[in-house]
Design a protein around this motif. Sequence first.
Motif, PDB file in Angstrom:
ATOM      1  N   ALA A 113       7.892  11.777   5.923  1.00  0.00           N
ATOM      2  CA  ALA A 113       8.485  11.232   4.700  1.00  0.00           C
ATOM      3  C   ALA A 113       8.745  12.334   3.681  1.00  0.00           C
ATOM      4  CB  ALA A 113       7.566  10.174   4.100  1.00  0.00           C
ATOM      5  N   ASP A 114       9.752  12.110   2.830  1.00  0.00           N
ATOM      6  CA  ASP A 114      10.003  13.093   1.776  1.00  0.00           C
ATOM      7  C   ASP A 114       9.033  12.863   0.618  1.00  0.00           C
ATOM      8  OD1 ASP A 114      11.033  10.982   0.154  1.00  0.00           O
ATOM      9  OD2 ASP A 114      13.071  11.352   0.849  1.00  0.00           O
ATOM     10  N   ALA A 115       9.008  13.809  -0.313  1.00  0.00           N
ATOM     11  CA  ALA A 115       8.031  13.773  -1.399  1.00  0.00           C
ATOM     12  C   ALA A 115       8.213  12.543  -2.276  1.00  0.00           C
ATOM     13  CB  ALA A 115       8.139  15.041  -2.241  1.00  0.00           C
ATOM     14  N   ALA A 116       9.453  12.113  -2.472  1.00  0.00           N
ATOM     15  CA  ALA A 116       9.704  10.961  -3.341  1.00  0.00           C
ATOM     16  C   ALA A 116       9.121   9.687  -2.720  1.00  0.00           C
ATOM     17  CB  ALA A 116      11.203  10.800  -3.571  1.00  0.00           C
ATOM     18  N   LEU A 117       9.285   9.522  -1.411  1.00  0.00           N
ATOM     19  CA  LEU A 117       8.732   8.339  -0.754  1.00  0.00           C
ATOM     20  C   LEU A 117       7.210   8.363  -0.798  1.00  0.00           C
ATOM     21  CD1 LEU A 117       8.795   5.780   0.892  1.00  0.00           C
ATOM     22  CD2 LEU A 117       9.210   7.157   2.952  1.00  0.00           C
ATOM     23  N   ARG A 118       6.627   9.520  -0.553  1.00  0.00           N
ATOM     24  CA  ARG A 118       5.160   9.594  -0.599  1.00  0.00           C
ATOM     25  C   ARG A 118       4.647   9.287  -2.006  1.00  0.00           C
ATOM     26  NH1 ARG A 118       6.004  14.192   2.714  1.00  0.00           N
ATOM     27  NH2 ARG A 118       5.450  15.585   1.016  1.00  0.00           N
ATOM     28  N   ALA A 119       5.381   9.723  -3.019  1.00  0.00           N
ATOM     29  CA  ALA A 119       4.972   9.421  -4.399  1.00  0.00           C
ATOM     30  C   ALA A 119       5.032   7.923  -4.660  1.00  0.00           C
ATOM     31  CB  ALA A 119       5.864  10.173  -5.389  1.00  0.00           C
ATOM     32  N   ARG A 120       6.041   7.253  -4.119  1.00  0.00           N
ATOM     33  CA  ARG A 120       6.134   5.802  -4.294  1.00  0.00           C
ATOM     34  C   ARG A 120       4.990   5.094  -3.557  1.00  0.00           C
ATOM     35  NH1 ARG A 120      11.658   6.919  -3.428  1.00  0.00           N
ATOM     36  NH2 ARG A 120      11.634   6.000  -1.338  1.00  0.00           N
ATOM     37  N   LEU A 121       4.627   5.608  -2.399  1.00  0.00           N
ATOM     38  CA  LEU A 121       3.506   5.028  -1.666  1.00  0.00           C
ATOM     39  C   LEU A 121       2.203   5.198  -2.444  1.00  0.00           C
ATOM     40  CD1 LEU A 121       4.391   6.223   1.953  1.00  0.00           C
ATOM     41  CD2 LEU A 121       4.323   3.850   1.156  1.00  0.00           C
ATOM     42  N   VAL A 122       2.017   6.353  -3.049  1.00  0.00           N
ATOM     43  CA  VAL A 122       0.821   6.574  -3.873  1.00  0.00           C
ATOM     44  C   VAL A 122       0.781   5.568  -5.020  1.00  0.00           C
ATOM     45  CG1 VAL A 122      -0.293   8.155  -5.492  1.00  0.00           C
ATOM     46  CG2 VAL A 122       0.503   9.003  -3.280  1.00  0.00           C
ATOM     47  N   ASP A 123       1.904   5.397  -5.703  1.00  0.00           N
ATOM     48  CA  ASP A 123       1.951   4.453  -6.820  1.00  0.00           C
ATOM     49  C   ASP A 123       1.699   3.028  -6.336  1.00  0.00           C
ATOM     50  OD1 ASP A 123       2.444   6.435  -8.664  1.00  0.00           O
ATOM     51  OD2 ASP A 123       4.627   6.148  -8.664  1.00  0.00           O
ATOM     52  N   GLY A 124       2.293   2.674  -5.199  1.00  0.00           N
ATOM     53  CA  GLY A 124       2.096   1.339  -4.661  1.00  0.00           C
ATOM     54  C   GLY A 124       0.659   1.080  -4.271  1.00  0.00           C
ATOM     55  N   TYR A 125       0.018   2.101  -3.716  1.00  0.00           N
ATOM     56  CA  TYR A 125      -1.396   1.965  -3.355  1.00  0.00           C
ATOM     57  C   TYR A 125      -2.240   1.736  -4.608  1.00  0.00           C
ATOM     58  CZ  TYR A 125      -6.063   3.108  -1.710  1.00  0.00           C
ATOM     59  OH  TYR A 125      -7.407   3.060  -1.432  1.00  0.00           O
ATOM     60  N   LYS A 126      -2.016   2.539  -5.624  1.00  0.00           N
ATOM     61  CA  LYS A 126      -2.791   2.403  -6.861  1.00  0.00           C
ATOM     62  C   LYS A 126      -2.621   1.017  -7.464  1.00  0.00           C
ATOM     63  CE  LYS A 126      -2.705   7.288  -8.271  1.00  0.00           C
ATOM     64  NZ  LYS A 126      -2.176   8.242  -9.278  1.00  0.00           N
ATOM     65  N   GLN A 127      -1.383   0.536  -7.504  1.00  0.00           N
ATOM     66  CA  GLN A 127      -1.129  -0.773  -8.099  1.00  0.00           C
ATOM     67  C   GLN A 127      -1.793  -1.885  -7.286  1.00  0.00           C
ATOM     68  OE1 GLN A 127       3.136  -1.109  -8.511  1.00  0.00           O
ATOM     69  NE2 GLN A 127       3.276   0.740  -9.764  1.00  0.00           N
ATOM     70  N   GLY A 128      -1.665  -1.796  -5.950  1.00  0.00           N
ATOM     71  CA  GLY A 128      -2.286  -2.798  -5.098  1.00  0.00           C
ATOM     72  C   GLY A 128      -3.795  -2.786  -5.203  1.00  0.00           C
ATOM     73  N   TYR A 129      -4.359  -1.590  -5.269  1.00  0.00           N
ATOM     74  CA  TYR A 129      -5.811  -1.455  -5.369  1.00  0.00           C
ATOM     75  C   TYR A 129      -6.315  -2.074  -6.668  1.00  0.00           C
ATOM     76  CZ  TYR A 129     -10.324   0.907  -4.697  1.00  0.00           C
ATOM     77  OH  TYR A 129     -11.652   1.186  -4.502  1.00  0.00           O
ATOM     78  N   LEU A 176     -10.725  -3.473   0.691  1.00  0.00           N
ATOM     79  CA  LEU A 176      -9.843  -3.223  -0.451  1.00  0.00           C
ATOM     80  C   LEU A 176      -8.890  -2.076  -0.154  1.00  0.00           C
ATOM     81  CD1 LEU A 176      -9.104  -3.779  -3.410  1.00  0.00           C
ATOM     82  CD2 LEU A 176     -11.023  -2.320  -4.083  1.00  0.00           C
ATOM     83  N   ILE A 177      -9.391  -1.014   0.445  1.00  0.00           N
ATOM     84  CA  ILE A 177      -8.572   0.167   0.754  1.00  0.00           C
ATOM     85  C   ILE A 177      -7.479  -0.189   1.749  1.00  0.00           C
ATOM     86  CG2 ILE A 177      -8.618   2.417   1.911  1.00  0.00           C
ATOM     87  CD1 ILE A 177     -11.464   2.763   0.673  1.00  0.00           C
ATOM     88  N   VAL A 178      -7.840  -0.889   2.807  1.00  0.00           N
ATOM     89  CA  VAL A 178      -6.861  -1.252   3.835  1.00  0.00           C
ATOM     90  C   VAL A 178      -5.802  -2.175   3.261  1.00  0.00           C
ATOM     91  CG1 VAL A 178      -6.539  -2.503   6.009  1.00  0.00           C
ATOM     92  CG2 VAL A 178      -8.413  -0.866   5.772  1.00  0.00           C
ATOM     93  N   GLU A 179      -6.223  -3.155   2.464  1.00  0.00           N
ATOM     94  CA  GLU A 179      -5.258  -4.090   1.891  1.00  0.00           C
ATOM     95  C   GLU A 179      -4.301  -3.373   0.942  1.00  0.00           C
ATOM     96  OE1 GLU A 179      -5.137  -8.543  -0.135  1.00  0.00           O
ATOM     97  OE2 GLU A 179      -7.052  -7.484   0.071  1.00  0.00           O
ATOM     98  N   ALA A 180      -4.820  -2.474   0.118  1.00  0.00           N
ATOM     99  CA  ALA A 180      -3.962  -1.735  -0.810  1.00  0.00           C
ATOM    100  C   ALA A 180      -2.981  -0.846  -0.059  1.00  0.00           C
ATOM    101  CB  ALA A 180      -4.819  -0.899  -1.761  1.00  0.00           C
ATOM    102  N   MET A 181      -3.421  -0.221   1.029  1.00  0.00           N
ATOM    103  CA  MET A 181      -2.523   0.622   1.814  1.00  0.00           C
ATOM    104  C   MET A 181      -1.436  -0.223   2.464  1.00  0.00           C
ATOM    105  SD  MET A 181      -2.054   3.829   2.405  1.00  0.00           S
ATOM    106  CE  MET A 181      -3.664   4.657   2.247  1.00  0.00           C
ATOM    107  N   ASN A 182      -1.810  -1.386   2.989  1.00  0.00           N
ATOM    108  CA  ASN A 182      -0.807  -2.271   3.584  1.00  0.00           C
ATOM    109  C   ASN A 182       0.246  -2.678   2.559  1.00  0.00           C
ATOM    110  OD1 ASN A 182      -2.262  -2.136   5.955  1.00  0.00           O
ATOM    111  ND2 ASN A 182      -3.107  -4.201   5.802  1.00  0.00           N
ATOM    112  N   LEU A 183      -0.196  -3.031   1.356  1.00  0.00           N
ATOM    113  CA  LEU A 183       0.734  -3.417   0.305  1.00  0.00           C
ATOM    114  C   LEU A 183       1.675  -2.272  -0.059  1.00  0.00           C
ATOM    115  CD1 LEU A 183      -1.678  -5.422  -2.043  1.00  0.00           C
ATOM    116  CD2 LEU A 183       0.230  -6.365  -0.715  1.00  0.00           C
ATOM    117  N   ALA A 184       1.142  -1.055  -0.106  1.00  0.00           N
ATOM    118  CA  ALA A 184       1.965   0.101  -0.456  1.00  0.00           C
ATOM    119  C   ALA A 184       3.071   0.318   0.567  1.00  0.00           C
ATOM    120  CB  ALA A 184       1.090   1.342  -0.572  1.00  0.00           C
ATOM    121  N   PHE A 185       2.710   0.277   1.841  1.00  0.00           N
ATOM    122  CA  PHE A 185       3.710   0.508   2.893  1.00  0.00           C
ATOM    123  C   PHE A 185       4.709  -0.639   2.970  1.00  0.00           C
ATOM    124  CE2 PHE A 185       1.240   4.057   4.001  1.00  0.00           C
ATOM    125  CZ  PHE A 185       1.907   4.804   4.972  1.00  0.00           C
ATOM    126  N   GLU A 186       4.212  -1.865   2.894  1.00  0.00           N
ATOM    127  CA  GLU A 186       5.118  -3.019   2.956  1.00  0.00           C
ATOM    128  C   GLU A 186       6.084  -3.025   1.774  1.00  0.00           C
ATOM    129  OE1 GLU A 186       2.271  -6.119   3.124  1.00  0.00           O
ATOM    130  OE2 GLU A 186       1.841  -5.844   5.264  1.00  0.00           O
TER     131      GLU A 186
END
Length: 225
Positions: A61-77, A20-30
């Motif tokens: 990465a800048d802070a805004a991109l990292r924040a989007r990755l965090v949000d994407g991870y949460k949503q994917g998870y 689940l963790i790996v899949e959510a991280m992949n979705l966030a980055f993609e």
Amino acid sequence: MRLKLVIFDVDGTLVDSQGLIVEAMNLAFEGQGLAPPSREETLSIVGLSLDVAMFKLLPEADAALRARLVDGYKQGYMQRRAETGVAQSSPFFAGARDVLDRLQAQSDVLLGVATGKSRRGLDKLIDGHGLQGMFVTTQVADDHPSKPHPSMIATALTETGVDARDAVMIGDTSYDMEMAAAAGVAGIGVGWGYHARDALGAARHVVEDFAALESALTQIWEVQP
């Protein structure tokens, strides 16, 4: 009677949520048009708070991109967990539930959690596995600096009134064992998790299965003054 406190990490220690963790991280980055980190890179940050994890994975990465990755991870998870259910997406490791039940049945033992999960994520896992009432103290990433800062353990000790010498932290990562050492409590590393055994150098003991965990706890508490 002196109370004892056993604090568990969650992902990689009690439950196997790596898929689940790996899949959510992949979705966030993609979702941001980026190549996902390798499976090994993703598992290396399990246990850290998400903002710290994203910085470790993508420091340029800048802070805004990292924040989007965090949000994407949460949503994917959350999406994948809802599709498969907690029991399937984050199953217990063999023997985990039995050990929790036996420890909870001991009148002088309290159980707690210190996890990089959010409060919402931990509550979902507790509900999904029927663990309501199992843990008397639950420390999550929402309320503390990221591991290995000792804040989670310090708060758990304060909430339970247990002395550091009578507490044990159980986890699968170097962050867990370093947090335990920083808080002045014994650490037991587990060999079935997401960090290699040689990364658990700060642990008092390392066990290879849940059958060995209770013996390791006894060894620690027998030598306490």
